[in-house]
Enzyme design. Structure first.
Site, PDB file in Angstrom:
ATOM      1  N   ASN A   9       6.336   1.651  -5.982  1.00 38.24           N
ATOM      2  CA  ASN A   9       5.187   2.270  -6.179  1.00 38.24           C
ATOM      3  C   ASN A   9       5.473   3.609  -5.353  1.00 38.24           C
ATOM      4  O   ASN A   9       5.628   3.732  -4.373  1.00 38.24           O
ATOM      5  CB  ASN A   9       4.029   1.767  -5.259  1.00 38.24           C
ATOM      6  CG  ASN A   9       2.743   2.646  -5.111  1.00 38.24           C
ATOM      7  OD1 ASN A   9       2.695   3.557  -5.719  1.00 38.24           O
ATOM      8  ND2 ASN A   9       1.845   2.295  -4.157  1.00 38.24           N
ATOM      9  N   LYS A  11       3.762   6.328  -4.918  1.00 42.11           N
ATOM     10  CA  LYS A  11       2.633   7.017  -4.710  1.00 42.11           C
ATOM     11  C   LYS A  11       2.699   8.529  -5.171  1.00 42.11           C
ATOM     12  O   LYS A  11       3.169   8.831  -5.997  1.00 42.11           O
ATOM     13  CB  LYS A  11       2.519   6.785  -3.107  1.00 42.11           C
ATOM     14  CG  LYS A  11       2.874   5.369  -2.580  1.00 42.11           C
ATOM     15  CD  LYS A  11       2.437   5.391  -1.215  1.00 42.11           C
ATOM     16  CE  LYS A  11       2.848   4.030  -0.804  1.00 42.11           C
ATOM     17  NZ  LYS A  11       2.215   3.336   0.445  1.00 42.11           N
ATOM     18  N   HIS A  94      -5.022  -0.724  -4.809  1.00 46.75           N
ATOM     19  CA  HIS A  94      -4.291  -0.527  -3.683  1.00 46.75           C
ATOM     20  C   HIS A  94      -5.200   0.195  -2.435  1.00 46.75           C
ATOM     21  O   HIS A  94      -6.009   0.601  -2.506  1.00 46.75           O
ATOM     22  CB  HIS A  94      -3.283   0.731  -3.901  1.00 46.75           C
ATOM     23  CG  HIS A  94      -2.015   0.813  -3.044  1.00 46.75           C
ATOM     24  ND1 HIS A  94      -2.074   1.246  -1.781  1.00 46.75           N
ATOM     25  CD2 HIS A  94      -0.742   0.257  -2.860  1.00 46.75           C
ATOM     26  CE1 HIS A  94      -1.024   1.398  -0.974  1.00 46.75           C
ATOM     27  NE2 HIS A  94      -0.356   0.684  -1.863  1.00 46.75           N
ATOM     28  N   GLU A  96      -4.638   2.027  -0.280  1.00 42.91           N
ATOM     29  CA  GLU A  96      -4.883   3.635   0.022  1.00 42.91           C
ATOM     30  C   GLU A  96      -6.186   4.080  -1.022  1.00 42.91           C
ATOM     31  O   GLU A  96      -6.947   4.984  -0.626  1.00 42.91           O
ATOM     32  CB  GLU A  96      -3.695   4.320  -0.151  1.00 42.91           C
ATOM     33  CG  GLU A  96      -2.522   4.087   0.815  1.00 42.91           C
ATOM     34  CD  GLU A  96      -1.209   4.296   0.375  1.00 42.91           C
ATOM     35  OE1 GLU A  96      -1.036   4.740  -0.861  1.00 42.91           O
ATOM     36  OE2 GLU A  96      -0.571   3.882   1.030  1.00 42.91           O
ATOM     37  N   GLU A 164      -0.813  -7.502   0.166  1.00 40.54           N
ATOM     38  CA  GLU A 164      -0.317  -6.180   1.025  1.00 40.54           C
ATOM     39  C   GLU A 164      -1.116  -6.126   2.207  1.00 40.54           C
ATOM     40  O   GLU A 164      -2.358  -5.802   2.142  1.00 40.54           O
ATOM     41  CB  GLU A 164      -0.339  -4.844   0.383  1.00 40.54           C
ATOM     42  CG  GLU A 164       0.679  -4.862  -1.079  1.00 40.54           C
ATOM     43  CD  GLU A 164       0.859  -3.665  -1.371  1.00 40.54           C
ATOM     44  OE1 GLU A 164       2.161  -3.139  -1.545  1.00 40.54           O
ATOM     45  OE2 GLU A 164       0.027  -2.648  -1.773  1.00 40.54           O
ATOM     46  N   GLY A 170       3.514   1.259   4.850  1.00 34.13           N
ATOM     47  CA  GLY A 170       3.990   2.582   5.396  1.00 34.13           C
ATOM     48  C   GLY A 170       3.877   2.773   6.837  1.00 34.13           C
ATOM     49  O   GLY A 170       3.865   3.637   7.181  1.00 34.13           O
ATOM     50  N   SER A 210       6.076  -2.237   3.886  1.00 36.49           N
ATOM     51  CA  SER A 210       7.156  -1.886   4.688  1.00 36.49           C
ATOM     52  C   SER A 210       8.450  -2.748   4.227  1.00 36.49           C
ATOM     53  O   SER A 210       9.240  -3.177   5.082  1.00 36.49           O
ATOM     54  CB  SER A 210       6.931  -1.920   6.321  1.00 36.49           C
ATOM     55  OG  SER A 210       6.029  -0.999   6.414  1.00 36.49           O
TER      56      SER A 210
HETATM   57  C1  PEP Z   1       2.782   0.310  -1.211  1.00 32.79           C
HETATM   58  O1  PEP Z   1       2.621   1.394  -1.284  1.00 32.79           O
HETATM   59  O2  PEP Z   1       2.132  -0.591  -1.832  1.00 32.79           O
HETATM   60  C2  PEP Z   1       3.537  -0.315   0.107  1.00 32.79           C
HETATM   61  C3  PEP Z   1       3.769  -1.484   0.327  1.00 32.79           C
HETATM   62  O3  PEP Z   1       4.159   0.890   0.671  1.00 32.79           O
HETATM   63  P1  PEP Z   1       5.311   0.536   1.768  1.00 32.79           P
HETATM   64  O4  PEP Z   1       6.238  -0.295   1.404  1.00 32.79           O
HETATM   65  O5  PEP Z   1       5.946   1.986   2.046  1.00 32.79           O
HETATM   66  O6  PEP Z   1       4.828  -0.131   3.061  1.00 32.79           O
END
Ligand code: PEP
Length: 256
Positions: A9, A11, A94, A96, A164, A170, A210
């Site tokens: 992703n 983003k 997601h 976010e 997630e 992040g 992460s």
């Molecule tokens: C994500 O954006 O779905 C995500 C898991 O980000 P990150 O790996 O940076 O934590």
């Protein structure tokens, strides 16, 4: 046997030329690995260009969001029909989007339905916030998000789920393989209750939060975890490639 998947992703990162450079850097290495589904999800504006760059390779393409109406006066939105023409997957729900754009369970449900209607494969994201985790409410929150996202949906053709935990996205603070495996097992059990055991066994469920080249193995070796949704590390060709390679090796070993 479920095929493992590593999805990136990107983003709101990369201009079209940066996206082009990133795909060119990872294309050959990714293409060589055939026992893992590799999906990249660049920003909307780069989808058409990236689609051309990966043509003829085994790399798959996804978008990061969708609107649930097919056409009309919805300035700035991107419809399922437009995406179905460009890519195979779409990330939906997601954290976010839930946090910054007020996406509710009802909206997520409409988006999943819209994607499935046009043959797009949704990557549905669910996960608890830190305070919910600390209050021991992970199971309750994840179950509620899953059930509201799938309300009224009687076929799951191509649906992928990404567990997630919001506190892990992040932050550099990933969950443990064991914790995520348990929660993903619970998600699979819910799918079995909502649909049936066979469908549940076939659904690809990823961990996200992460994931890097340094910790990916901990997740992909778990029996319930079918791969990862990777944010930050998917913007670095060597990291993403290493995550895919490790998944390929571990899964090859486990199935052989
Ligand atoms: C994500 O954006 O779905 C995500 C898991 O980000 P990150 O790996 O940076 O934590």
């Amino acid at each position: 046997m479920r095929v493992p998947m590593i999805a990136g992703n990107w983003k709101m990162n990369t201009t079209v030329s940066e996206a082009t450079a990133l795909v060119n850097e990872m294309r050959r290495g990714l293409d060589e690995i055939t026992n893992v589904d590799k999906v990249i999800c660049p920003p909307f504006v780069s989808l058409a260009v990236v689609r051309e760059l990966i043509k003829g390779s085994s790399i798959k393409l996804g978008a990061q969001n969708i609107y649930f109406e097919e056409m009309g006066a919805y300035t700035g939105e991107i419809s399922p029909l437009m995406l179905a023409d460009l890519c195979e997957f779409v990330i939906i729900g997601h954290s976010e989007r839930r946090q910054y754009f007020n996406e509710t369970g009802e909206i997520v449900n409409k988006k999943i339905q819209a994607a499935l209607r046009v043959g797009l494969k949704p990557i549905l994201c669910i996960g608890e916030r830190l305070e919910e985790n600390e209050a021991g409410r992970t199971e309750e929150v994840v179950t509620e998000q899953l059930r509201s996202s799938l309300a009224g949906i009687d076929y799951l053709s191509g649906l992928i789920i990404a567990y997630e935990p919001v506190w892990a996205i992040g932050t550099g603070k990933a969950a443990t393989g064991k914790q995520s495996n348990e929660t993903i097992g619970l998600i699979r059990q819910n799918i079995a209750e909502l649909y049936d055991k066979e469908i549940a066994q076939g659904v690809c469920i990823l961990y996200g939060g992460s994931v890097t080249a340094a910790n990916a193995a901990e997740f992909v070796q778990q029996p319930e975890i079918d791969g990862a949704l990777v944010g930050g590390a998917s913007l670095k060709a060597d990291q993403f490639l290493s995550i895919v390679k490790q998944t390929s090796e571990i899964r090859g070993r486990l199935s052989g």
